[in-house]
Design an enzyme around this catalytic site. Structure first.
Site, PDB file in Angstrom:
ATOM      1  CG  ASP A   1      -1.687   1.232   1.408  1.00 40.60           C
ATOM      2  OD1 ASP A   1      -2.385   1.599   0.459  1.00 40.60           O
ATOM      3  OD2 ASP A   1      -1.612   1.853   2.473  1.00 40.60           O
TER       4      ASP A   1
ATOM      5  CG  ASP B   1      -1.974   7.532   0.232  1.00 38.53           C
ATOM      6  OD1 ASP B   1      -1.299   8.557   0.286  1.00 38.53           O
ATOM      7  OD2 ASP B   1      -2.611   7.171  -0.774  1.00 38.53           O
TER       8      ASP B   1
END
Lengths: 173, 599
Positions: free
Chosen positions: B76, B78
């Site tokens: 991922d 963010d």
């Protein structure tokens, strides 16, 4: 294939444009609304060449807008089965690759790529690569220009998609 | 190819890619388009394949990875490896060389997305250690990006993290491609066998429905108050993800006791390291908007700045704690180090000795599964624990669907509905519930806050119950509210963004810490309690949040028993009056009569 075609388009013009510049306003609106669109019947409208006739504007009683039935000549692009086109590769994956032929997106499946070109997942960017009979090293990766024969098209009301092959003589990069 | 014999396994926008037939025209045999439903590519170009074709492609990938001795890593962006903001203040702050936090500003990148009408400048802070992490991980893993950001955003970030494209190589999946704004799924990238070789790194467990492939990372929060600019729709991270700022609660207990506060050169257990490096970033979240207006006092040089990194050899400098209140950010995140050791373990357990033996015998089949490996690693964390949740699951919510329950089970604990002879822990959001009382009457039952569960799960280690003891927490909260007792303490609470948390701890310190807390509890005196830095605001807030729910639950618990319900109200009255006095020993007294009544 590219055609020069006479088409019509209806423009609703707001009363603020009624005046000296009405014609140029109409022209602007026509370019904006028509160029780059795609109709299933005629294909992609690439560029408007000239306005044949704007006709007389008819005022709409309810809104005050004027309705113009504009006839214009434009270059249209419609892909046909069996046609050979030139395209630029945009995406390569293990199922095949995508190429842009102007506004048209063409997918070439891995089945329709010559056997000597193998998908190399470790290449950066991903690519189909191999040597042809003449021991020439060929690669298909993002940005490469090649010739594709269109084998099938699907025409929506507003979009056209095509499937192609490069597994023939004189096709490919 | 003849359309009548074609199985239409690869389809592009309703056309078969092999026989070029338009499949959207209905036929006698039913719909052809249903034959290929799986999107295998990372982008959304409308290419669909059939299940068997997908499996075939997966198999090829899996075999290639095994040959290279690699696994897949889905990453991922963010708050996992970067933190992004569009706050223009950061730009000014970047240019100000005299800014005391200028040293924290390395690895901040900025870009504008093409086609963005507002011309927002995105400032990207890369998590410390990310580049090293990616470089190392590249050797053992084939990495994919899976983000809730848009495609241009994801590509811009990938360009920062991986300028040559060697690491991710177009394996980027954005929300434009995934088809969901709420959920992520391993199946989207690996519809078949590949799932058994994929490890997921994300700061959010809920979007993955706590998938077995997931390693949850503590969120990286650099630009305070920004949060996740690509937060999944309709999901509040606060609600489901354990609050990150409660991290400090542990060091807070021991920080002022001077001798343990000495930083140690090396940390033997990386898991404790992440626990002990406090994150002052989050504590001053309230000052987010004003952070650049309040220019920090210029006399604070970066050297004086508290740096809780384990590698700092210098003893903790205690500058005036007030001086650090306006510090905008801290650059001391070490989260990726324990993650990397975990990944290494998974990798080495997947490609263990028997794999090599198989390889020599040319056995292509290999039924190892990273999910099983990760399960077995997780299950040891809370093994042998039998938990009872009290005031954690809101009333009317199925306990099996609650995150706390799912996590506890995932990490090897058993969850019972009520306290019995097997119970080892009561995880309670507040004191005074029936289950807490029952737990207190049993010997050897730990009564802990939900944070104990969440933090243990985050760190993949069973943390000390004493530190998270509910009794201890609530007494500290009580003294905290009584600010007149000790104004110094109160002011310290406000400034607790690093100055007093210079402590870095290792395993040895934990023992000290436990001993100390035990002593404090044994003496049971107000002074002792006051010395402890109380007041993790996050926790007290959390307690308040659940309190409403808790009241309802209490009613529910005793609905069939009017007598005990009355008793419970009595308890409530007691503790209410107590709060005014806020005296730990008094509180204990108030509890004991109830216990007698119940007997």
């Amino acid at each position: 294939m590219l055609f020069l075609k006479e088409l019509t388009h209806t423009i609703l013009l707001h009363p603020t444009f009624f005046g000296r510049n009405l014609r140029s306003a109409l022209k602007q609106r026509l370019y904006q609304e028509v160029e780059g669109t795609c109709s299933g019947l005629f294909g992609y409208i690439i560029a408007v060449i000239e306005i044949v006739d704007t006709g007389k504007g008819v005022l709409q009683t309810a809104t005050g807008h004027a309705e113009f039935n504009v006839r214009y000549k434009a270059i249209v692009f419609k892909p046909f089965k069996g046609q050979v086109v030139e395209g630029l590769v945009t995406t390569v994956n293990r199922m095949g690759f995508f190429a842009d032929v102007g506004p048209l997106q063409v997918f070439v499946s891995a089945h329709l790529i010559p056997e000597y070109l193998r998908f190399d997942p470790n290449a950066n960017p991903p690519a189909y690569a191999g040597e042809n009979q003449d021991m020439q090293l060929l690669t298909i990766e993002k940005g490469v220009a090649l010739k594709i024969r269109i084998l099938g098209t699907r025409v929506d009301a507003t979009e056209i998609f095509a499937i192609g092959t490069i597994k023939e003589d004189y096709l490919g990069p | 190819m003849d359309p009548t014999n074609c199985s239409h396994e690869i389809q592009f926008r309703g056309m078969c890619a092999m026989c070029f037939k338009n499949l959207e025209i209905p036929s006698f045999e039913g719909s052809h388009t249903e034959k290929a439903t799986i999107n295998m590519s990372h982008n959304a170009l409308g290419l669909l394949v059939s299940e068997s074709k997908a499996k075939e492609i997966e198999r090829e990938t899996a075999q290639r990875l095994r040959k290279q001795k690699k696994l897949s890593l889905i990453l991922d962006l963010d708050q996992t490896v970067i933190h992004a903001t569009v706050d223009g203040n950061v730009g000014e702050w970047l240019q100000d060389v005299n800014h005391p936090d200028h040293h924290a500003l390395k690895n901040i990148f900025h870009f504008t997305l093409a086609g963005d009408r507002d011309k927002n400048i995105y400032y990207i802070k890369v998590r410390p250690g990310t580049f090293e992490f990616l470089e190392k991980a590249h050797k053992l893993f084939e990495m994919h990006i899976y983000t809730m950001g848009t495609r241009p955003y994801a590509e811009a970030i990938a360009k920062i993290l991986d300028p040559t494209g060697a690491l991710f190589n177009e394996r980027i999946l954005s929300r434009d491609d995934s088809g969901s704004f709420q959920e992520k799924s391993v199946k989207r990238i690996f519809p078949g066998e590949g799932e058994t070789m994929a490890v997921v790194l994300d700061d959010r467990g809920d979007v993955w429905s706590w998938s077995r492939n997931l390693i949850r990372v503590n969120p990286f929060n650099f630009f305070i108050g920004t949060g996740d600019i690509n937060e999944p729709l309709g999901k509040s991270g606060r609600k489901v993800a354990p609050p990150p700022n409660t991290q400090e609660s542990t060091p807070a207990v021991v920080a002022p006791t001077a001798d343990v506060a000495l930083p140690t050169q090396s940390s033997p257990t990386l898991n404790t390291e992440s626990q002990t490096s406090p994150k002052p970033v989050e504590t001053n979240a309230s000052s987010s908007d004003t952070r650049t207006e309040n220019t920090p006092e210029p006399q604070i040089t970066p050297e004086l700045a508290p740096n809780p990194a384990p590698s700092t050899p210098q003893p903790p400098v205690h500058p005036n704690p007030r001086a650090t209140t306006t510090r905008p950010t801290q650059d001391n995140d070490r989260e990726l180090e324990p993650i990397w050791t975990r990944l290494q373990t998974i990798h080495s357990r997947y490609y263990n000795d028997s794999f090599d033996a198989n390889l020599q015998k040319h056995v292509v089949e290999w039924d190892s599964d990273v999910r099983k490996i990760m399960d077995s690693m997780r299950e040891t964390v809370l093994e042998g624990c039998c938990l009872v949740l009290s005031g954690v699951v809101p009333i009317g919510v199925d306990i099996a669907k609650h995150d706390a329950y799912k996590l506890a089970v995932l990490f090897g604990a058993e969850v019972a509905t009520d306290v019995d002879e097997w119970t080892t822990h009561v995880v309670a959001a507040k004191t005074g519930t029936d289950k807490v009382h029952k737990g207190m009457r049993r010997k050897g039952v730990h009564i802990v806050t939900p944070d104990w569960l969440y933090h243990s799960v985050n760190n993949w280690t069973r943390l000390s119950e004493t530190v998270y003891s509910l009794m201890d927490q609530s007494s500290r909260n009580r003294t905290n509210t009584n600010s007149s007792v000790n104004t110094d303490i109160a002011s310290l609470d406000d400034d607790e963004d690093g100055a007093i948390f210079t402590a870095t701890l290792n395993m040895g310190d934990w023992a000290d810490m436990d001993a100390e807390v035990d002593d404090a509890l044994a003496e049971d005196s107000d002074e002792e309690d006051d010395l402890l830095p109380n007041g993790d605001e996050g926790i007290s807030k959390d307690v308040q949040e659940v309190e409403k729910v808790e009241e309802e639950e209490d009613e529910f618990d005793f609905d069939d028993d009017l007598l005990s319900r009355e008793i419970d109200e009595l308890v409530g009255a007691h503790s209410d009056s107590d709060e005014e006095k806020t005296n730990a020993s008094k509180r204990k007294r108030s509890v004991s009569p109830d216990v007698e009544v119940k007997k």
